[in-house]
Enzyme design. Structure first.
Site, PDB file in Angstrom:
ATOM      1  CB  SER A  64      22.666 -44.116   7.198  1.00 62.66           C
ATOM      2  OG  SER A  64      22.993 -45.140   6.338  1.00 62.66           O
ATOM      3  CG  ASP A 276      22.555 -46.371   2.639  1.00 65.21           C
ATOM      4  OD1 ASP A 276      22.852 -45.669   1.653  1.00 65.21           O
ATOM      5  OD2 ASP A 276      23.120 -46.271   3.740  1.00 65.21           O
ATOM      6  CG  ASP A 280      26.787 -44.385   3.085  1.00 62.86           C
ATOM      7  OD1 ASP A 280      25.754 -45.085   3.121  1.00 62.86           O
ATOM      8  OD2 ASP A 280      27.411 -44.049   4.109  1.00 62.86           O
ATOM      9  CG  ASN A 372      27.250 -53.049   5.481  1.00 67.73           C
ATOM     10  OD1 ASN A 372      27.997 -52.529   4.653  1.00 67.73           O
ATOM     11  ND2 ASN A 372      27.285 -52.723   6.769  1.00 67.73           N
ATOM     12  N   PRO A 498      29.619 -56.532  20.198  1.00 68.50           N
ATOM     13  CG  PRO A 498      30.750 -55.129  21.687  1.00 68.50           C
ATOM     14  CD  PRO A 498      30.932 -56.343  20.839  1.00 68.50           C
ATOM     15  N   GLY A 500      27.844 -51.183  17.382  1.00 65.66           N
ATOM     16  CA  GLY A 500      28.274 -49.808  17.607  1.00 65.66           C
ATOM     17  C   GLY A 500      27.143 -48.815  17.391  1.00 65.66           C
ATOM     18  CB  THR A 501      24.602 -48.369  15.132  1.00 66.89           C
ATOM     19  OG1 THR A 501      24.138 -49.678  14.778  1.00 66.89           O
ATOM     20  CG2 THR A 501      25.824 -48.028  14.303  1.00 66.89           C
ATOM     21  NE  ARG A 506      24.631 -54.902  14.507  1.00 61.83           N
ATOM     22  CZ  ARG A 506      23.368 -54.460  14.588  1.00 61.83           C
ATOM     23  NH1 ARG A 506      22.367 -55.317  14.642  1.00 61.83           N
ATOM     24  NH2 ARG A 506      23.104 -53.167  14.630  1.00 61.83           N
TER      25      ARG A 506
HETATM   26  C1  16G Z   1      27.745 -47.994  10.666  1.00 62.62           C
HETATM   27  C2  16G Z   1      28.953 -48.004   9.775  1.00 62.62           C
HETATM   28  C3  16G Z   1      29.007 -49.264   8.945  1.00 62.62           C
HETATM   29  C4  16G Z   1      28.916 -50.484   9.831  1.00 62.62           C
HETATM   30  C5  16G Z   1      27.737 -50.399  10.756  1.00 62.62           C
HETATM   31  C6  16G Z   1      27.786 -51.491  11.790  1.00 62.62           C
HETATM   32  C7  16G Z   1      29.969 -46.134   8.616  1.00 62.62           C
HETATM   33  C8  16G Z   1      29.751 -45.003   7.664  1.00 62.62           C
HETATM   34  N1  16G Z   1      28.908 -46.859   8.858  1.00 62.62           N
HETATM   35  O1  16G Z   1      26.568 -47.912   9.938  1.00 62.62           O
HETATM   36  O2  16G Z   1      30.192 -49.263   8.230  1.00 62.62           O
HETATM   37  O3  16G Z   1      28.812 -51.644   9.057  1.00 62.62           O
HETATM   38  O4  16G Z   1      27.770 -49.165  11.450  1.00 62.62           O
HETATM   39  O5  16G Z   1      26.753 -51.330  12.691  1.00 62.62           O
HETATM   40  O6  16G Z   1      31.052 -46.356   9.131  1.00 62.62           O
HETATM   41  P1  16G Z   1      26.705 -52.146  14.032  1.00 62.62           P
HETATM   42  O7  16G Z   1      27.915 -51.790  14.831  1.00 62.62           O
HETATM   43  O8  16G Z   1      25.423 -51.747  14.664  1.00 62.62           O
HETATM   44  O9  16G Z   1      26.705 -53.589  13.644  1.00 62.62           O
HETATM   45 MG    MG Z   2      24.394 -45.022   4.674  1.00 63.00          MG
END
Ligand code: 16G
Ligand code: MG
Length: 544
Positions: A64, A276, A280, A372, A498, A500-501, A506
């Site tokens: 992404s 992006d 998506d 977003n 926290p 998720g990525t 945050r």
């Molecule tokens: C991912 C999610 C998005 C969410 C983002 C939050 C999908 C396809 N993508 O990119 O929806 O806004 O994580 O990220 O579900 P964060 O947990 O790092 O803030």
């Molecule tokens: Mg994307």
């Protein structure tokens, strides 16, 4: 399953020792060079999932909006939804199994999920434009093949296009044809029908500049161009021929920095948007005559679509329940406008497309968007058939015409997942039908100034949240501290969660004021509270 073949092929995709990854909010995502074994194993898992549900499963290779050096993979369930949460855990187990445990983990998954190993399996594979994606998607295919699954490799596609293909395939073509041509035809036909009824507008009103994040969106929009009616004047920027993917451009950059992307030439009051890296997500924006930048994010997109759909639903006079689904990141002004002015129920859920999608399925018409720019509209089966029936049979002209517009909207919207191309066409059609300029759209409500920050802590899991991430349940005392800080400002709101990525906490803060000073000050104070109470790492957060 042939254990020898599995062993042999798995050895060609070895797992780096000690590496442990997790199937997160949007699948696996990390540096591309660490992902070869994960791809092979997600090929294996897709075959198991396909056998478990007796349907085609999708595997998309993309990271992404992450930098070009990263990559990732996510699985797509039969109707184009995200992988079922119960299987996310299997994905993590399989990705982290040591070589000698692989066979055992597969057997366990088959037992737990009642997978019939003798059933046919079918998997659709797609990938984005990252340099690493081609080889990694080949590893997915190796995994599919070794377990005897059939596959169709769509090659370069946007993430939502692959979701669409999977849904078409599993509905026996009812949702559409599972080809790129089928996708282009369905969307462009619905769009053409919609704008046929528009008052003719000048060239400047029809023009749209698109920042494609140097990604797949540019390729697919170029392919789609011949299908568009001549009224559409789209200009593509950041098409990937010169610069790096997502570098200083794309929807994420624009939303986070609240500034225009590089590489686009913006004249005052021109309508622009950014996709992006896997197309998506979408945000719109423009620069006013004084040169000030105005962002039109997912909340304002949801509002525009809701206004339009509510009007039409009023005209068809059916008892169809519509609602909007947002996350805690939704600007307070958008929630207030939707609830108090438009009088549409609003629901707040946890961050991540799957949560919004799931909630939106509860309504006849469920509009969901993250601030977003991830989002779409879902129509229940009952609502869809009622609308199609009215469009065909209703005697009252006004009602029938409204039903027809709704019917075209249903066909134009990618209901499987948020889709930048489809969302863009929905927005362009609504603006054209309502004769709205980008400034008029922006003026529907005024965003509260807001700020997003990140805080590094030793272990972000010490923060647990409740009430759709709007309250911090742990560590003790943090929420009370936040309540005290928020109480100092007018129309203020703040929360922490926290990520998720990423390995960060945050922070979001919004507060009313002429400028952004209060939102900035509140965000800083909240960051300090997190730093002090949740085990901050490194230097304390500095004022903005
Ligand atoms: C991912 C999610 C998005 C969410 C983002 C939050 C999908 C396809 N993508 O990119 O929806 O806004 O994580 O990220 O579900 P964060 O947990 O790092 O803030
Ligand atoms: Mg994307």
């Amino acid at each position: 399953m042939d254990p020898e073949a599995l062993k042999k092929y798995s050895a060609l995709h070895p797992k780096p020792a000690g590496l442990s990854l997790q199937y997160g909010t949007a699948g696996f995502r990390t540096r591309a060079e660490q992902l070869d074994h994960v791809m092979f194993r997600m090929g294996l898992l897709a075959v198991l999932r396909s056998r478990a549900v007796g349907a085609t499963i999708g595997v998309m290779v993309t990271a992404s909006h992450n930098p070009e050096e990263d990559n990732g993979v996510k699985l797509i369930d039969p109707l184009g939804e995200m992988l079922h949460p119960s299987w996310e855990e299997y994905a993590t187990q399989l990705a982290n199994a040591e070589e000698q445990e692989l066979q055992q983990v597969i057997t366990e998954i088959c037992q737990k999920a009642a997978v019939n190993q003798h059933k046919d399996a079918s998997v659709f594979v797609g990938r984005d434009t990252r340099p690493s994606s081609e080889k990694l998607s080949q590893s997915v295919i190796d995994g599919i093949s070794v377990l005897g699954g059939q596959y169709h490799d769509y090659g370069l596609v946007t993430t939502p296009q692959l979701h669409y293909m999977v849904c078409c395939q599993n509905t026996q073509g009812q949702y559409g044809k599972a080809t790129l041509e089928g996708y282009y035809e369905k969307l462009s036909k619905a769009f053409t029908e919609l704008i046929k009824q528009c008052p003719s507008s000048g060239e400047s009103q029809r023009r749209l500049k698109i920042d494609c994040a140097n990604g797949i969106g540019a390729l697919k929009l170029s392919e789609m161009k011949p299908y568009f009616p001549k009224e559409v004047l789209i200009h593509l920027y950041n098409d990937g021929t010169k610069e790096k993917l997502n570098h200083l451009c794309g929807a994420d950059f624009v939303k986070v920095h609240q500034e225009p992307p590089r590489g686009i030439d913006m004249k005052p009051n021109e309508r622009c948007c950014s996709f992006d890296g896997d197309a998506d997500r979408i945000v719109y924006y423009y620069k006013d005559a004084a040169g000030r930048f105005h962002l039109i994010d997912g909340d304002k997109i949801a509002t525009l679509i809701s206004i339009f759909l509510k009007e039409l639903l009023g005209k068809v006079e059916q008892p169809l329940k519509m609602a909007v689904v947002q996350t805690a990141y939704a600007n307070g002004s958008s929630t207030r406008y939707l609830e108090e002015t438009l009088k549409v129920p609003v629901h707040c859920v946890k961050t991540g497309v799957k949560h919004l999608h799931h909630k939106a399925q509860e309504f006849d018409v469920g509009v969901y968007f993250e601030a977003n720019g991830h989002g779409t509209v879902l129509f229940s089966k009952a609502a869809e058939s009622k609308i199609r029936q009215l469009a065909r049979e209703e005697k009252d002209d006004k009602k029938r015409e409204a039903a027809k517009v709704l019917e075209h909207m249903i066909d134009l919207i990618n209901q499987t997942v948020g889709d930048a191309i489809s969302d863009m066409l929905v927005i362009e059609a609504i603006l054209a039908l309502k004769g709205l300029t980008v400034q008029q759209w922006d003026a529907i409500y005024t965003d509260l100034p807001n700020r997003l920050l990140k805080v590094q802590v030793a272990d972000r899991r010490v923060i647990a949240t409740g009430d759709a991430e709007r309250r911090a349940l742990t560590p003790a005392g943090l929420q009370e501290e936040l309540d005290g800080l928020v109480g100092k400002y007018r129309l203020a709101r703040a929360f922490v969660r926290p990520s998720g990525t990423e390995d960060v906490v945050r922070v979001y803060a919004e507060a009313d004021a002429q400028g952004r000073e209060n939102a900035d000050a509140l965000a800083h104070e909240v960051s300090l509270a997190v730093y002090n109470l949740a085990g901050g790492k490194g230097a304390p957060p500095q004022p903005i």
